[in-house]
Design a protein around this motif. Structure first.
Motif, mmCIF file in Angstrom:
data_model
loop_
_atom_site.group_PDB
_atom_site.id
_atom_site.type_symbol
_atom_site.label_atom_id
_atom_site.label_comp_id
_atom_site.label_asym_id
_atom_site.label_seq_id
_atom_site.Cartn_x
_atom_site.Cartn_y
_atom_site.Cartn_z
ATOM 1 N N ARG A 161 0.827 -1.212 0.000
ATOM 2 C CA ARG A 161 0.000 0.000 0.000
ATOM 3 C C ARG A 161 0.863 1.266 0.000
ATOM 4 N N GLY A 162 2.101 1.152 0.438
ATOM 5 C CA GLY A 162 2.992 2.303 0.412
ATOM 6 C C GLY A 162 3.661 2.514 -0.932
ATOM 7 N N ILE A 163 3.465 1.585 -1.878
ATOM 8 C CA ILE A 163 4.032 1.730 -3.217
ATOM 9 C C ILE A 163 3.016 2.439 -4.107
ATOM 10 N N PRO A 164 3.349 3.557 -4.714
ATOM 11 C CA PRO A 164 2.377 4.317 -5.512
ATOM 12 C C PRO A 164 1.813 3.490 -6.667
ATOM 13 N N THR A 165 0.534 3.653 -6.925
ATOM 14 C CA THR A 165 -0.100 2.953 -8.043
ATOM 15 C C THR A 165 0.395 3.494 -9.381
ATOM 16 N N GLU A 166 0.965 4.687 -9.377
ATOM 17 C CA GLU A 166 1.516 5.236 -10.618
ATOM 18 C C GLU A 166 2.635 4.351 -11.175
ATOM 19 N N LEU A 167 3.321 3.649 -10.284
ATOM 20 C CA LEU A 167 4.363 2.736 -10.735
ATOM 21 C C LEU A 167 3.762 1.611 -11.566
ATOM 22 N N ASP A 168 2.604 1.104 -11.152
ATOM 23 C CA ASP A 168 1.913 0.069 -11.914
ATOM 24 C C ASP A 168 1.533 0.591 -13.302
ATOM 25 N N GLU A 169 0.984 1.801 -13.326
ATOM 26 C CA GLU A 169 0.516 2.365 -14.586
ATOM 27 C C GLU A 169 1.672 2.589 -15.557
ATOM 28 N N CYS A 170 2.796 3.081 -15.045
ATOM 29 C CA CYS A 170 3.957 3.303 -15.907
ATOM 30 C C CYS A 170 4.479 1.990 -16.479
ATOM 31 N N ALA A 171 4.503 0.959 -15.647
ATOM 32 C CA ALA A 171 4.981 -0.340 -16.108
ATOM 33 C C ALA A 171 4.065 -0.908 -17.187
ATOM 34 N N PHE A 172 2.761 -0.778 -16.997
ATOM 35 C CA PHE A 172 1.808 -1.292 -17.984
ATOM 36 C C PHE A 172 1.927 -0.538 -19.304
ATOM 37 N N LEU A 173 2.149 0.779 -19.248
ATOM 38 C CA LEU A 173 2.307 1.567 -20.467
ATOM 39 C C LEU A 173 3.565 1.174 -21.229
ATOM 40 N N ASP A 174 4.590 0.739 -20.491
ATOM 41 C CA ASP A 174 5.844 0.309 -21.126
ATOM 42 C C ASP A 174 5.799 -1.142 -21.583
ATOM 43 N N GLY A 175 4.663 -1.784 -21.399
ATOM 44 C CA GLY A 175 4.510 -3.159 -21.867
ATOM 45 C C GLY A 175 4.901 -4.221 -20.872
ATOM 46 N N CYS A 176 5.166 -3.824 -19.641
ATOM 47 C CA CYS A 176 5.513 -4.799 -18.594
ATOM 48 C C CYS A 176 4.278 -5.076 -17.759
ATOM 49 N N SER A 177 3.792 -6.286 -17.814
ATOM 50 C CA SER A 177 2.562 -6.611 -17.099
ATOM 51 C C SER A 177 2.632 -8.040 -16.575
ATOM 52 N N GLY A 178 1.616 -8.410 -15.818
ATOM 53 C CA GLY A 178 1.507 -9.785 -15.323
ATOM 54 C C GLY A 178 2.595 -10.153 -14.341
ATOM 55 N N TYR A 179 3.026 -11.415 -14.402
ATOM 56 C CA TYR A 179 4.024 -11.928 -13.465
ATOM 57 C C TYR A 179 5.362 -11.209 -13.628
ATOM 58 N N ARG A 180 5.709 -10.860 -14.867
ATOM 59 C CA ARG A 180 6.978 -10.161 -15.097
ATOM 60 C C ARG A 180 7.011 -8.837 -14.349
ATOM 61 N N PHE A 181 5.910 -8.090 -14.407
ATOM 62 C CA PHE A 181 5.836 -6.816 -13.693
ATOM 63 C C PHE A 181 5.988 -7.016 -12.193
ATOM 64 N N PHE A 182 5.297 -8.008 -11.662
ATOM 65 C CA PHE A 182 5.323 -8.193 -10.211
ATOM 66 C C PHE A 182 6.708 -8.592 -9.726
ATOM 67 N N PHE A 183 7.303 -9.620 -10.358
ATOM 68 C CA PHE A 183 8.571 -10.141 -9.852
ATOM 69 C C PHE A 183 9.772 -9.281 -10.258
ATOM 70 N N ALA A 184 9.644 -8.446 -11.292
ATOM 71 C CA ALA A 184 10.758 -7.599 -11.711
ATOM 72 C C ALA A 184 10.729 -6.237 -11.039
ATOM 73 N N ILE A 185 9.546 -5.754 -10.658
ATOM 74 C CA ILE A 185 9.432 -4.396 -10.134
ATOM 75 C C ILE A 185 8.932 -4.366 -8.691
ATOM 76 N N ILE A 186 7.791 -5.013 -8.444
ATOM 77 C CA ILE A 186 7.176 -4.929 -7.105
ATOM 78 C C ILE A 186 7.932 -5.768 -6.082
#
Length: 276
Positions: A161-186
């Motif tokens: 909850r302390g991680i901004p949701t904007e980080l999710d949105e930026c990752a999705f716009l750059d084409g990083c989503s799903g499991y790759r987004f979670f384990f590479a960024i979050i």
């Protein structure tokens, strides 16, 4: 100023006394594990007349300790790994559910944390037996992780909850989503809470007696707590020196882990506490 110093001194003295009181039983066990049975009975508070490791050697030869130790490592590590992976993903999803369903789900996980194991012990044993889970460390580890993951989900949720949701949105716009987004960024951002949970769950599973007692009946699958119980039933009358030696051997790995990881535990708990 003098009164403050006096108060601080008394507090420090009380804390040192508390530490000494907690350490005394461990010192008692350690010293008596180096004695013969006669010395344990006649002079339990005295130092050993001869410092030797014969009790430890006999425990290794009697209790098949190497295999039991390996079983416990496998059970603890596998259960902990499942909890950390699935708990972190569930915590992320829960943290991003800003609706009534998310609040209800979090309440369910919190209620599950308060559910004592003896309440579901008999139904779980019955279901596990019918599904062929008994006497299989891999299946028991999966079952154990599912039963005990609530704390991990809640702690991960609070941290995410302390991680901004904007980080999710930026990752999705750059084409990083799903499991790759979670384990590479979050997931890399969750190192403090992950380290804390890893240590806490490892210690919990290492010391777990109830679940193995219910689901394991074959000696080749015994974990350390279950082996300790069996050892106690065999030698409780005339081999207290061996019982104490086996107790020391059981606690040493956890003690070493806690000594080196206590900073990680404190940092992880503090990091989770300040998230909102």
């Amino acid at each position: 100023m003098r009164e403050n110093k006096r108060v601080n001194f008394l507090i420090a003295l009380a804390l040192w006394g508390l530490c000494a009181g907690m350490f005394a039983p461990m010192l008692f066990v350690l010293l008596n594990s180096l004695k013969t049975f006669g010395e344990v009975v006649m002079e339990p508070l005295a130092l050993p007349k001869v410092w030797n490791m014969d009790n430890y050697v006999e425990v290794l030869n009697t209790s098949n300790y190497v295999r039991v130790f390996g079983n416990t490592i496998y059970f603890s590590v596998l259960s902990g790994a499942i909890v950390l992976v699935l708990g972190s993903m569930a915590g992320y999803k829960l943290a991003r559910m800003n609706n009534k369903a998310g609040k209800a789900t979090q309440l369910i996980f919190m209620m599950a944390m308060m559910l004592p194991f003896p309440v579901i012990m008999i139904p779980m044993a019955s279901v596990a037996s019918s599904m062929g889970i008994t006497n299989n460390l891999t299946r028991i580890s999966v079952l154990n992780a599912g039963f005990s993951c609530s704390l991990a989900v809640i702690m991960y949720s609070q941290s995410i909850r302390g991680i901004p949701t904007e980080l999710d949105e930026c990752a999705f716009l750059d084409g990083c989503s799903g499991y790759r987004f979670f384990f590479a960024i979050i997931f890399p951002l969750l190192k403090p809470v992950t380290g804390t949970l890893a240590v806490l769950y490892f210690i919990r599973y290492w010391n777990d007696l109830m679940l193995p007692l219910v689901l394991i009946s074959k000696k080749e699958y015994y974990t350390i707590p279950l082996s300790q119980l069996n050892f106690y039933n065999q030698f409780t009358q005339n081999r207290w020196n061996l019982l104490l030696a086996s107790g020391v051997m059981a606690i040493i790995p956890v003690l070493i882990l806690y000594i080196f990881a206590q900073k990680t535990i404190i940092e992880g708990i503090a990091a989770g506490a300040v998230k909102s």
